[in-house]
Design a protein around this motif. Structure first.
Motif, short mmCIF file in Angstrom:
data_model
loop_
_atom_site.label_atom_id
_atom_site.label_comp_id
_atom_site.label_asym_id
_atom_site.label_seq_id
_atom_site.Cartn_x
_atom_site.Cartn_y
_atom_site.Cartn_z
N ALA A 141 0.75 -1.26 0.09
CA ALA A 141 0.26 0.05 -0.10
C ALA A 141 0.90 1.17 0.00
O ALA A 141 0.48 2.23 -0.83
N ARG A 142 1.94 1.29 0.96
CA ARG A 142 2.81 2.54 1.05
C ARG A 142 3.41 2.57 -0.45
O ARG A 142 3.47 3.90 -0.75
N ASP A 143 4.05 1.61 -1.10
CA ASP A 143 4.71 1.78 -2.33
C ASP A 143 3.72 2.13 -3.33
O ASP A 143 4.03 3.22 -4.28
N LEU A 192 1.80 9.35 -5.76
CA LEU A 192 1.99 10.75 -5.75
C LEU A 192 3.22 11.24 -6.72
O LEU A 192 3.08 12.25 -7.31
N LEU A 193 4.12 10.17 -7.08
CA LEU A 193 4.84 10.51 -8.06
C LEU A 193 4.17 11.02 -9.33
O LEU A 193 4.50 11.90 -10.40
N VAL A 194 3.17 9.93 -9.75
CA VAL A 194 2.36 10.17 -11.07
C VAL A 194 1.59 11.47 -10.98
O VAL A 194 1.62 12.28 -11.95
N LEU A 195 1.21 11.84 -9.85
CA LEU A 195 0.56 13.11 -9.61
C LEU A 195 1.42 14.33 -9.82
O LEU A 195 0.95 15.14 -10.29
N ASP A 196 2.56 14.24 -9.21
CA ASP A 196 3.64 15.25 -9.58
C ASP A 196 3.81 15.32 -10.89
O ASP A 196 4.28 16.69 -11.51
N ARG A 197 3.78 14.51 -11.77
CA ARG A 197 4.05 14.50 -13.21
C ARG A 197 2.70 14.99 -14.20
O ARG A 197 2.72 14.79 -15.13
N LYS A 198 1.63 15.43 -13.22
CA LYS A 198 0.47 15.83 -13.91
C LYS A 198 -0.47 14.96 -14.59
O LYS A 198 -1.32 15.31 -15.33
N SER A 199 -0.22 13.64 -14.45
CA SER A 199 -1.22 12.52 -14.91
C SER A 199 -2.09 12.44 -13.67
O SER A 199 -2.18 11.43 -13.02
N ILE A 200 -3.17 13.03 -13.63
CA ILE A 200 -4.01 13.28 -12.48
C ILE A 200 -5.13 12.00 -12.53
O ILE A 200 -4.91 11.31 -11.34
N GLU A 201 -5.49 11.68 -13.58
CA GLU A 201 -6.48 10.33 -13.70
C GLU A 201 -5.54 9.02 -13.25
O GLU A 201 -6.11 8.37 -12.50
N ARG A 202 -4.47 8.89 -13.87
CA ARG A 202 -3.68 7.61 -13.36
C ARG A 202 -3.42 8.15 -11.92
O ARG A 202 -3.24 6.65 -11.13
N GLY A 203 -2.69 9.02 -11.41
CA GLY A 203 -2.28 9.22 -10.00
C GLY A 203 -3.56 9.14 -9.02
O GLY A 203 -3.44 8.33 -7.93
N SER A 261 -3.87 2.30 -3.28
CA SER A 261 -3.24 2.30 -2.30
C SER A 261 -4.22 2.22 -0.84
O SER A 261 -3.74 1.70 0.23
N ILE A 262 -5.32 2.96 -0.98
CA ILE A 262 -6.30 3.01 0.14
C ILE A 262 -6.83 1.55 0.22
O ILE A 262 -6.91 1.11 1.33
N ALA A 263 -7.29 0.97 -0.79
CA ALA A 263 -7.74 -0.48 -0.80
C ALA A 263 -6.71 -1.47 -0.14
O ALA A 263 -6.79 -2.23 0.77
N LEU A 264 -5.51 -1.12 -0.60
CA LEU A 264 -4.32 -2.21 -0.06
C LEU A 264 -4.18 -1.74 1.51
O LEU A 264 -4.04 -2.81 2.04
N ALA A 265 -4.00 -0.60 1.66
CA ALA A 265 -4.06 -0.42 3.32
C ALA A 265 -4.89 -0.88 3.93
O ALA A 265 -4.64 -1.39 5.10
N GLU A 266 -6.16 -1.00 3.61
CA GLU A 266 -7.31 -1.67 4.43
C GLU A 266 -6.97 -3.31 4.29
O GLU A 266 -7.16 -3.75 5.46
N GLU A 267 -6.51 -3.81 3.31
CA GLU A 267 -6.06 -5.14 3.40
C GLU A 267 -4.91 -5.53 4.25
O GLU A 267 -4.80 -6.50 5.09
#
Length: 96
Positions: A3-5, A11-22, A29-35
């Motif tokens: 989840a952390r990875d 975050l890296l993808v968002l920093d590169r302005k790929s909003i939808e993929r980020g 990551s939220i779903a993985l963190a719950e698991e």
């Protein structure tokens, strides 16, 4: 990938302005963190996604993620920053 990875990749993808993929990666990551019962990543990713959705003008969607964080137990102090930040963002939505 943990989840952390996944969150960090988002975050890296968002920093590169790929909003939808980020956004997709942060949601994953939220779903993985719950698991994984990873409260810290869950709180950070949910708060981040809530803030992103708020910036995109999606207040109703943002509220769901922000309220998930606000309702967390902060007795151990682990997620206190995220809980406070989510509360502030929720207040912006409601105008309080």
């Amino acid at each position: 990938m943990t989840a952390r990875d996944t969150f960090h990749k988002g975050l890296l993808v968002l920093d590169r302005k790929s909003i939808e993929r980020g956004e997709e990666l942060v949601q994953a990551s939220i779903a993985l963190a719950e698991e994984e019962s990873d409260k810290a990543t869950f709180a950070a990713a949910s708060c981040c996604l809530g803030e992103l959705l708020l910036q995109l003008g999606k207040q109703e969607e943002a509220t769901v993620f922000l309220q998930d964080v606000v309702s967390m137990d902060s007795q151990d102090g682990l997620c206190s920053y995220e809980i406070a930040k989510a509360g502030e963002l929720s207040d912006q939505i409601t105008g309080t």
